[in-house]
Enzyme design. Structure first.
Site, PDB file in Angstrom:
ATOM      1  N   ARG A  41     -10.653  -0.257  14.597  1.00  0.00           N
ATOM      2  CA  ARG A  41     -10.505   0.526  13.371  1.00  0.00           C
ATOM      3  C   ARG A  41     -11.572   0.082  12.387  1.00  0.00           C
ATOM      4  NH1 ARG A  41      -4.763   0.872  10.168  1.00  0.00           N
ATOM      5  NH2 ARG A  41      -5.191  -1.323   9.750  1.00  0.00           N
ATOM      6  N   CYS A  70      14.031  24.378   2.660  1.00  0.00           N
ATOM      7  CA  CYS A  70      13.008  25.067   1.866  1.00  0.00           C
ATOM      8  C   CYS A  70      12.086  24.023   1.229  1.00  0.00           C
ATOM      9  CB  CYS A  70      13.649  25.912   0.771  1.00  0.00           C
ATOM     10  SG  CYS A  70      14.953  27.001   1.344  1.00  0.00           S
ATOM     11  N   MET A  71      11.121  24.487   0.462  1.00  0.00           N
ATOM     12  CA  MET A  71      10.176  23.561  -0.156  1.00  0.00           C
ATOM     13  C   MET A  71      10.869  22.629  -1.152  1.00  0.00           C
ATOM     14  SD  MET A  71       6.689  24.342  -2.286  1.00  0.00           S
ATOM     15  CE  MET A  71       5.798  25.121  -0.963  1.00  0.00           C
ATOM     16  N   ASP A  72      11.803  23.184  -1.937  1.00  0.00           N
ATOM     17  CA  ASP A  72      12.387  22.414  -3.037  1.00  0.00           C
ATOM     18  C   ASP A  72      13.905  22.296  -2.976  1.00  0.00           C
ATOM     19  OD1 ASP A  72       9.710  22.877  -4.258  1.00  0.00           O
ATOM     20  OD2 ASP A  72      10.521  24.904  -4.407  1.00  0.00           O
ATOM     21  N   LYS A 115       0.841  -1.208   0.000  1.00  0.00           N
ATOM     22  CA  LYS A 115       0.000   0.000   0.000  1.00  0.00           C
ATOM     23  C   LYS A 115       0.871   1.251   0.000  1.00  0.00           C
ATOM     24  CE  LYS A 115      -0.326  -0.314   5.033  1.00  0.00           C
ATOM     25  NZ  LYS A 115      -1.098  -0.954   6.110  1.00  0.00           N
ATOM     26  N   TYR A 146      15.980  30.838   4.512  1.00  0.00           N
ATOM     27  CA  TYR A 146      14.909  31.626   5.135  1.00  0.00           C
ATOM     28  C   TYR A 146      15.180  31.859   6.621  1.00  0.00           C
ATOM     29  CZ  TYR A 146      11.998  30.786   1.013  1.00  0.00           C
ATOM     30  OH  TYR A 146      11.497  30.735  -0.257  1.00  0.00           O
ATOM     31  N   ARG A 190       1.100 -10.997   6.928  1.00  0.00           N
ATOM     32  CA  ARG A 190       1.101  -9.801   6.059  1.00  0.00           C
ATOM     33  C   ARG A 190       2.331  -8.960   6.354  1.00  0.00           C
ATOM     34  NH1 ARG A 190      -4.153  -9.776   8.550  1.00  0.00           N
ATOM     35  NH2 ARG A 190      -3.523  -7.909   9.703  1.00  0.00           N
ATOM     36  N   HIS A 226      -6.386  -7.431  12.832  1.00  0.00           N
ATOM     37  CA  HIS A 226      -5.162  -6.630  12.813  1.00  0.00           C
ATOM     38  C   HIS A 226      -4.835  -6.233  14.243  1.00  0.00           C
ATOM     39  CE1 HIS A 226      -2.047  -4.365  10.885  1.00  0.00           C
ATOM     40  NE2 HIS A 226      -2.498  -3.191  11.273  1.00  0.00           N
TER      41      HIS A 226
END
Ligand SMILES: *Cc1c(COP(=O)(O)O)cnc(C)c1O
Length: 426
Positions: free
Chosen positions: A183, A359-361, A85, A312, A268, A212
């Site tokens: 759950r 930073c973001m990137d 998943k 920043y 699993r 689970h």
């Protein structure tokens, strides 16, 4: 900007004090010609790692090794499900599923219908179990793609069975039993009542029964044992009522390695497939190899005068005698901003301190230019490969360390590196 002087087609001109920009027709035409000249095929063949110097490397050998480690713990005949998943916890669902399946896994588990469809469409032919009950509206997809749902509500079960019957098909499902995690699932004491409501249906096939664990990774086993007891009781009740529970499964990675008694017919395998320990108790008890490495190339390397700030907020100040190097990876790629100034990257087998706000990137790290001890003077260059996560020589940074610092689990850190980074399988 000068009036009417286009730069790659951008014409800037001031009108009533407001700058305006427009892309000229001539420039659009020139770009069209370039596309024709280069060819779309050539353009799309430029590798992702040449379009951006940051990527994730996945070792399929590690996936194979970890699968074998798990399979060896299971008695003959006990099946192994590879849980892939969330794009295989950020590792690439299709490649990881195929590798696990060729190394001993018998089938796969996913969280969503879309994840199951992706695997089917990529040629995965083994049973695929969706580990939760999908929306009723998705039933046609389940039938068309041979995707097995988890079931715990009679409404869903009957809708699924009805549509299957209408098309002369069977509707296999695994029943989720809620033994204490609260759950999903039918409460353990209610499984017989549930069966009464659905098992008259001729298309429905009770193919498996599972639960689970909430605390398989905990040192304290009281709650775990309680869940096991409730599950065994529910299985007993099914059998006493003449209902075959089918493939019985309960163990996640932690339980697979810690509690052989709960292997039942299948285990699993999630986090351990990717080489991370689900808990402290499995460390030392099983040899797992992390499959993920995160790498980048230096995009800028410069000396920054003493006391000038970086990134920043300018929270970091240069001590002089350092080069500040930039790598094109940031928090939008899963490098959590809370790690700012708290992690080391690796260059040429040596630890380099990440400095300044992530930073973001992009983010920066510091290379000490002084030579001391036996260390030679370093001279980082644009294009040099930096290890953000993984091993280089004797140095290693791990997802586990990052998770610990962030007060989260390896699962989350690994998943997050799938946000935007291209993946390279090695
Ligand atoms: C995610 C998941 C697993 C795998 O758990 P790990 O701890 O990663 O091994 C197993 N079963 C279910 C139902 C899950 O949702």
């Amino acid at each position: 900007m000068l009036e009417d002087e286009p730069l790659n087609g951008f014409t800037g001109f001031a009108r009533k004090g407001k700058a305006q920009f427009q892309y000229s027709r001539a420039a659009e035409q020139a770009a069209q010609e370039a596309r024709t000249e280069f060819g779309e095929e050539f353009l799309s063949s430029i590798p992702a790692t040449d379009r951006r110097w940051a990527w994730v490397e996945i070792s399929l050998d590690a996936i194979r090794h970890n699968t074998i480690q798990a399979k060896q713990r299971l008695r003959a005949g006990v099946r192994l499900m590879a849980v892939v998943k969330a794009d295989a916890y950020g590792h690439g669902a299709v490649e990881c599923a195929k590798t696990a399946l060729s190394s001993g896994a018998d089938n796969v588990g996913v969280a969503t219908v879309d994840e199951a469809v992706q695997l089917r469409d990529a040629g995965v032919t083994v049973p695929i179990l969706v580990l939760s009950e999908p929306p009723e509206e998705a039933v046609p997809l389940l039938l068309a793609k041979r995707i097995t749902p988890t079931v715990f509500s009679p409404e869903f079960a009957l809708a699924y069975g009805e549509l299957a019957d209408l098309h002369g098909m069977k509707a296999p499902f695994h029943l989720a039993v809620n033994t204490g995690m609260n759950r999903i699932g039918v409460r353990a004491e209610d499984v017989i009542e549930f069966e009464r409501q659905v098992n008259f249906h001729r298309a429905l096939v009770h193919e498996g029964t599972f639960t689970h664990f909430a605390t398989a990774d905990s040192g304290d086993t009281i709650d775990f044992n309680m869940q096991v007891r409730r599950f065994v009781d529910a299985l007993g009740a099914l059998q006493a009522a003449g209902i075959d529970p089918g493939i019985v499964h309960a163990a996640n990675s932690a339980a697979l390695f810690r509690f052989p008694d709960v292997h039942f017919n299948m285990a699993r395998l999630g986090i351990a497939l990717y080489g991370y320990h689900p808990c402290e108790q499995t460390r030392g008890a099983v040899d797992l190899r992390p499959a993920m490495a995160v790498k980048a190339r230096i995009t800028a390397a410069k000396t920054v005068p003493m006391s000038e700030g970086v990134s920043y907020g300018l929270h970091y100040r240069s001590p002089g005698s350092v080069k500040i190097c930039t790598v094109p990876i940031g928090y939008a790629d899963g490098l959590n901003r809370a790690l700012s100034g708290q992690v080391d990257f690796i260059l040429n087998g040596q630890y380099m301190r990440q400095v300044g706000t992530i930073c973001m990137d992009q983010c920066m790290f510091e290379v000490d230019l002084r030579s001391f001890g036996t260390r030679e003077r370093l001279d980082p260059q644009v294009g040099d490969v930096v290890t953000i996560v993984g091993r280089d020589g004797n140095a290693e940074t791990t997802i586990t360390d990052m998770a610990r610092f962030l007060r989260t689990i390896d699962y989350e850190v690994a998943c997050n590196f799938s946000l935007r980074l291209p993946r390279v399988f090695v």
